[in-house]
Design a protein around this motif. Structure first.
Motif, PDB file in Angstrom:
ATOM      1  N   LEU A  72       2.185   0.643   5.095  1.00 12.79           N
ATOM      2  CA  LEU A  72       2.102   0.776   3.649  1.00 12.79           C
ATOM      3  C   LEU A  72       0.646   0.664   3.195  1.00 12.79           C
ATOM      4  CD1 LEU A  72       4.279   0.861   1.241  1.00 12.79           C
ATOM      5  CD2 LEU A  72       3.582  -1.515   0.874  1.00 12.79           C
ATOM      6  N   ASN A 130       0.712   3.700  -1.775  1.00  8.19           N
ATOM      7  CA  ASN A 130       2.163   3.861  -1.596  1.00  8.19           C
ATOM      8  C   ASN A 130       2.967   2.992  -2.561  1.00  8.19           C
ATOM      9  OD1 ASN A 130       1.717   3.927   1.987  1.00  8.19           O
ATOM     10  ND2 ASN A 130       1.904   5.680   0.598  1.00  8.19           N
ATOM     11  N   SER A 181       8.550  -2.251  -2.497  1.00  8.08           N
ATOM     12  CA  SER A 181       7.224  -2.623  -1.975  1.00  8.08           C
ATOM     13  C   SER A 181       6.392  -3.315  -3.044  1.00  8.08           C
ATOM     14  CB  SER A 181       6.479  -1.382  -1.480  1.00  8.08           C
ATOM     15  OG  SER A 181       6.094  -0.547  -2.566  1.00  8.08           O
ATOM     16  N   LYS A 202       6.078   0.650   7.040  1.00 10.61           N
ATOM     17  CA  LYS A 202       6.970   1.066   5.950  1.00 10.61           C
ATOM     18  C   LYS A 202       8.432   0.786   6.286  1.00 10.61           C
ATOM     19  CE  LYS A 202       4.181   4.806   3.944  1.00 10.61           C
ATOM     20  NZ  LYS A 202       4.130   6.274   3.706  1.00 10.61           N
TER      21      LYS A 202
END
Length: 460
Positions: free
Chosen positions: A230, A234, A241, A250
């Motif tokens: 990540l 993102n 997240s 991820k």
């Protein structure tokens, strides 16, 4: 171990049409056996060989007997195609059940060794199909010498999807938290969502939005694939997240988010590209795959999965186009449903084959060839906005629901195009190119595990 019999919808339609006949019908189903990394078995239906009328010695509503010439030719075909021979017959009638009679069990004992010997197969299978009050149901098993295993599930794929549990299996009522879902599409569909094994390839903006919706719908068996970690950029799109997660894989971020929503969920992860053969083999356990990757090479793999493994792939794409000064001028989304008998992504020209070949190269080899002008440069990150990746994800999950619930047009389109900047949605359909692997005449449908896997070149 779970055993799943997978049938293209056209084959399943033949079987259930035969149940409508007032007397029993019989055939030999040829199926390729696939042993999955998860320890399960999938039987991929390849062909039906119906017993011809002159081979029936007796054919009644509650019984039949058949001469050997009614099934021996099918066993030769099973040997030639490397298939398990499955003896299949119907129990017709509105009040029928697929429960095997004592006579059915005696016939199994008589046929098992013969079928294995003539088909050169270590396995023999038997299935009974019924349709009481219009509802498809079945019982069945596979057996080797001294060992018998029930076929747990029948998974029907194609234009429409259906998951049917073995008649002997019990059912668990859906949890009350899904009451609003059940009011919309019923408890049976909710049960199917909980039983499906779904893989999501790509856990970025689109993939994480797909995962979010699937788990909240009640999907409890997920495989997550993504090679990347990540980044701060993102976080603006990846569901579940936070900035504290930057640098984490991820797949781990998405898996942890799923577990917060549904602690009982079964989630497996692979921090690897789907263009790795060992990673792609993990898809053997999936009933449905969502393709949320933005690379052409990955899409090339998933496109073949739909044909060779009879596993539907719902492929997603989002393209934002900007003019001078960063002015947004185009918001285009695409959802393509790949299933047995439908055109693949190559036939649809949805894959840049030159770029896919470049993406499959080792990075050092690609740099060398690109410097010499023999390979295209790899793409830079494209613009992405959470509103539009979520919009496409919702359309993709909607396509799964539509094929399970059957509320839309018939025949159902295989592609949706979203032009959000013009407030337009359109659909289309496309048949396979003659001679291509996705065309039924190429005989790749349900071919199963090949060497190399999917009969393609893999990234070293």
């Amino acid at each position: 171990m779970t055993v799943t019999l997978v049938l293209p919808d056209q084959v399943a339609a033949e079987l259930f049409d035969a149940v409508a006949v007032t007397v029993e019908s019989a055939c030999v189903l040829l199926a390729r056996k696939v042993d999955t990394p998860g320890g399960n078995v999938r039987l991929l239906g390849r062909a039906l060989h119906w017993v011809q009328d002159d081979a029936y010695r007796r054919r009644e509503a509650a019984g039949l007997s058949i001469s050997s010439h009614g099934y021996v030719p099918a066993l030769a075909a099973a040997e030639a195609d490397g298939c398990v021979p499955i003896w299949l017959h119907t129990h017709p009638g509105i009040d029928s059940t697929p429960k095997p009679s004592k006579y059915d069990e005696l016939v199994d004992q008589q046929l098992a060794d013969l079928f294995r010997l003539r088909a050169a197969s270590p396995l023999y299978g038997a299935v009974v199909i019924a349709r009481p009050r219009g509802q498809p149901c079945f019982s069945g098993h596979i057996e080797s010498e001294g060992r018998r295993t029930e076929i747990d599930r029948l998974w029907i794929t194609g234009r429409r999807f259906a998951l049917v549990q073995n008649w002997r299996n019990g059912t668990t009522p859906p949890a009350k938290q899904f009451d609003r879902n059940i009011r919309a599409f019923g408890g049976d569909i909710q049960q199917i969502l909980g039983d499906l094994r779904i893989a999501v390839v790509g856990c970025g903006g689109t993939g994480s939005a797909v995962i979010e919706q699937l788990v909240r719908l009640g999907v409890r068996h997920l495989q997550l694939f993504d090679p990347d970690t990540l980044t701060a950029g993102n976080v603006t799109r990846v569901y579940g997240s936070y900035l504290d997660d930057v640098g984490e894989p991820k797949v781990n971020v998405s898996s942890a988010h799923v577990k917060r929503i549904a602690p009982d969920a079964d989630v497996t992860t692979a921090q690897s590209k789907i263009t790795s053969e060992s990673t792609a083999r993990l898809l053997l356990d999936a009933d449905v795959v969502f393709g949320c990757t933005d690379d052409n090479a990955g899409r090339l793999v998933l496109s073949r999965v739909a044909s060779y493994l009879l596993t539907p792939v719902i492929d997603c794409g989002v393209l934002l186009s900007s003019g001078p000064g960063g002015h947004l001028v185009g918001i285009d989304g695409r959802v393509t449903v790949l299933a047995p008998g439908a055109a693949c992504l190559v036939c649809r020209s949805r894959i840049d084959l030159q770029r896919a070949a470049a993406e499959m190269l080792h990075p050092s080899e690609h740099r060398r060839l690109a410097a010499e002008g023999y390979a295209p440069a790899l793409s830079e990150p494209e613009p992405a906005v959470v509103a539009y990746t979520t919009q496409v994800a919702a359309a993709a999950v909607g396509e799964l629901l539509e094929r399970l619930i059957h509320y839309g047009p018939d025949p159902v389109p295989t592609e949706i195009l979203l032009r959000s900047h013009e407030r337009e949605v359109s659909t289309n359909d496309q048949t396979p190119r003659e001679g291509h692997y996705c065309h039924p005449q190429a005989r790749k449908l349900g071919l199963g595990v090949t060497n190399p896997l999917l009969e393609q070149t893999w990234q070293g």
